[in-house]
Design a protein around this motif. Sequence first.
Motif, short mmCIF file in Angstrom:
data_model
loop_
_atom_site.label_atom_id
_atom_site.label_comp_id
_atom_site.label_asym_id
_atom_site.label_seq_id
_atom_site.Cartn_x
_atom_site.Cartn_y
_atom_site.Cartn_z
N UNK A 175 43.59 -10.51 17.87
CA UNK A 175 44.14 -11.12 19.08
C UNK A 175 43.23 -12.24 19.57
N UNK A 176 43.86 -13.36 19.90
CA UNK A 176 43.14 -14.46 20.53
C UNK A 176 43.12 -14.25 22.04
N UNK A 177 44.24 -13.72 22.57
CA UNK A 177 44.35 -13.36 23.98
C UNK A 177 45.49 -12.34 24.09
N UNK A 178 45.96 -12.11 25.29
CA UNK A 178 46.99 -11.08 25.49
C UNK A 178 48.27 -11.36 24.72
N UNK A 179 48.60 -12.63 24.53
CA UNK A 179 49.89 -12.99 23.95
C UNK A 179 49.79 -13.56 22.52
N UNK A 180 48.62 -14.02 22.12
CA UNK A 180 48.52 -14.73 20.85
C UNK A 180 47.68 -13.96 19.84
N UNK A 181 48.14 -14.01 18.59
CA UNK A 181 47.50 -13.30 17.48
C UNK A 181 47.22 -14.32 16.38
N UNK A 193 27.55 -15.36 -5.86
CA UNK A 193 27.09 -15.01 -4.52
C UNK A 193 27.12 -16.22 -3.59
N UNK A 194 26.85 -17.43 -4.11
CA UNK A 194 26.85 -18.62 -3.28
C UNK A 194 28.20 -18.88 -2.65
N UNK A 195 29.28 -18.78 -3.46
CA UNK A 195 30.63 -18.99 -2.93
C UNK A 195 30.98 -17.91 -1.91
N UNK A 196 30.59 -16.65 -2.21
CA UNK A 196 30.91 -15.56 -1.29
C UNK A 196 30.20 -15.73 0.05
N UNK A 197 28.93 -16.11 0.02
CA UNK A 197 28.18 -16.26 1.26
C UNK A 197 28.64 -17.48 2.05
N UNK A 198 29.12 -18.52 1.36
CA UNK A 198 29.71 -19.65 2.07
C UNK A 198 30.96 -19.19 2.81
N UNK A 199 31.78 -18.35 2.16
CA UNK A 199 32.96 -17.81 2.82
C UNK A 199 32.58 -16.99 4.04
N UNK A 200 31.47 -16.24 3.93
CA UNK A 200 31.00 -15.44 5.06
C UNK A 200 30.61 -16.35 6.24
N UNK A 201 29.92 -17.45 5.95
CA UNK A 201 29.51 -18.36 7.01
C UNK A 201 30.71 -18.94 7.74
N UNK A 202 31.76 -19.30 6.98
CA UNK A 202 32.97 -19.83 7.59
C UNK A 202 33.65 -18.76 8.45
N UNK A 203 33.74 -17.56 7.90
CA UNK A 203 34.40 -16.47 8.62
C UNK A 203 33.67 -16.13 9.92
N UNK A 208 34.13 -15.44 15.83
CA UNK A 208 33.65 -15.60 17.21
C UNK A 208 34.67 -16.25 18.13
N UNK A 209 35.76 -16.79 17.54
CA UNK A 209 36.82 -17.44 18.31
C UNK A 209 36.27 -18.56 19.19
N UNK A 214 36.96 -26.78 20.53
CA UNK A 214 38.19 -26.58 19.75
C UNK A 214 39.08 -25.54 20.42
N UNK A 215 40.35 -25.87 20.59
CA UNK A 215 41.34 -24.91 21.05
C UNK A 215 41.77 -24.07 19.84
N UNK A 216 41.38 -22.79 19.81
CA UNK A 216 41.64 -21.94 18.64
C UNK A 216 43.12 -21.65 18.46
N UNK A 217 43.95 -21.98 19.47
CA UNK A 217 45.39 -21.79 19.35
C UNK A 217 46.07 -22.97 18.68
N UNK A 218 45.31 -24.01 18.33
CA UNK A 218 45.87 -25.19 17.66
C UNK A 218 45.29 -25.29 16.26
#
Length: 371
Positions: A175-181, A193-203, A208-209, A214-218
Amino acid sequence: MGEVEQTQIVTRARLIDLVTSDRLHCLELTAGSMVEKRHVVTPLGVKIGRTEPADIVIADSEISRSHCFVTLQGDDLMVADLNSTNGTFVDGVRVTGPTVVPVGSVLQVGKRTLKHEWRTRDEFEQSEEGDRDLKRAASYVRALLPPPQDSGPIRTEWVYQPSAKLGGDTFGYGRLNEHQFIAYLIDVAGHGAGAALHAVAITNQLRQRSLPNTDMARPELVLSTLNELFQMEDHDGLYFTIWYGVFDARTRELTYASGGHHPAYMVTPEREIAVPLKTRNLMIGAMPAMPFIQATVTVPSSACLYLFSDGVFEVVDKDGQEWGVEDFVKHVLAPPRPGVPEPQRLFELVCRETGSRTFDDDFSLVAIHID
């Protein structure tokens, strides 16, 4: 006690100690062009089969429980078939008796191949350490994945099966907020491992939303910010594709954007059509200051959204046919199996169609049910 039985009482730690030479006879189990696992052949020999007590267990329906036995005779690696159903082959020729497997030759059992290579002890130990690093990275990625949600108006299920060399797949939702997912799936180019850890950094940025300014709803803004944060020239040449969507329960609208990624698919309750959801954007990290676009679709009641990586459909079936995304999507439309989560149904189907449970790339599939 026979030769085959003796191999069962020698611990893995002692296997290399049985070989006095500095160079080891190794059978390298491959997945596509990559080495999945290296097995040392000692004077005791190794039995290959589909289940234990085989020393090398390979989950392949075309491999017999006790398929073949590989041993050393002097400096030669020898293989003997154990009356297997589908035979044992050396460089494409079926074995009819004890047969030499020269260095560099390929031993085939079922749909799997093992290459005979000489390796120094240092090379073998380095590969073992590399395998441990990959397992640690895979465990780290899995620990960050959100738990399935089996109740509420939005329910989620998933399968994550890393490839032998571990790719850069990861995904998330919540959930981003009460109404948005929100939901997203990331696929970093490359393996290891390098590709996997890069994916972790992005995630971690997305979890953290709170991407900067940046408006995370856009979705278009989310992709734009990620593109600036993760330029490939600043991250060892790594780039990634992404699908990112935001569902608003008040309007039942799903706003989404894909960056270099194939479509997600929305399946209607009647399961008559899978609607592709994709926008024409470049992959993330290729060029700075790129504009991104988003799109919106109305989600009908009781629809299901499927997000997946290309490892799900870029496979070769038992007939030698290479799949495309359309080949996979036709199976998505098949009726669900009662009591079986959708991702698990599709994973098992791909395993049956390919005759293998090991793939060249990560297998990541998320199903989101929206009442």
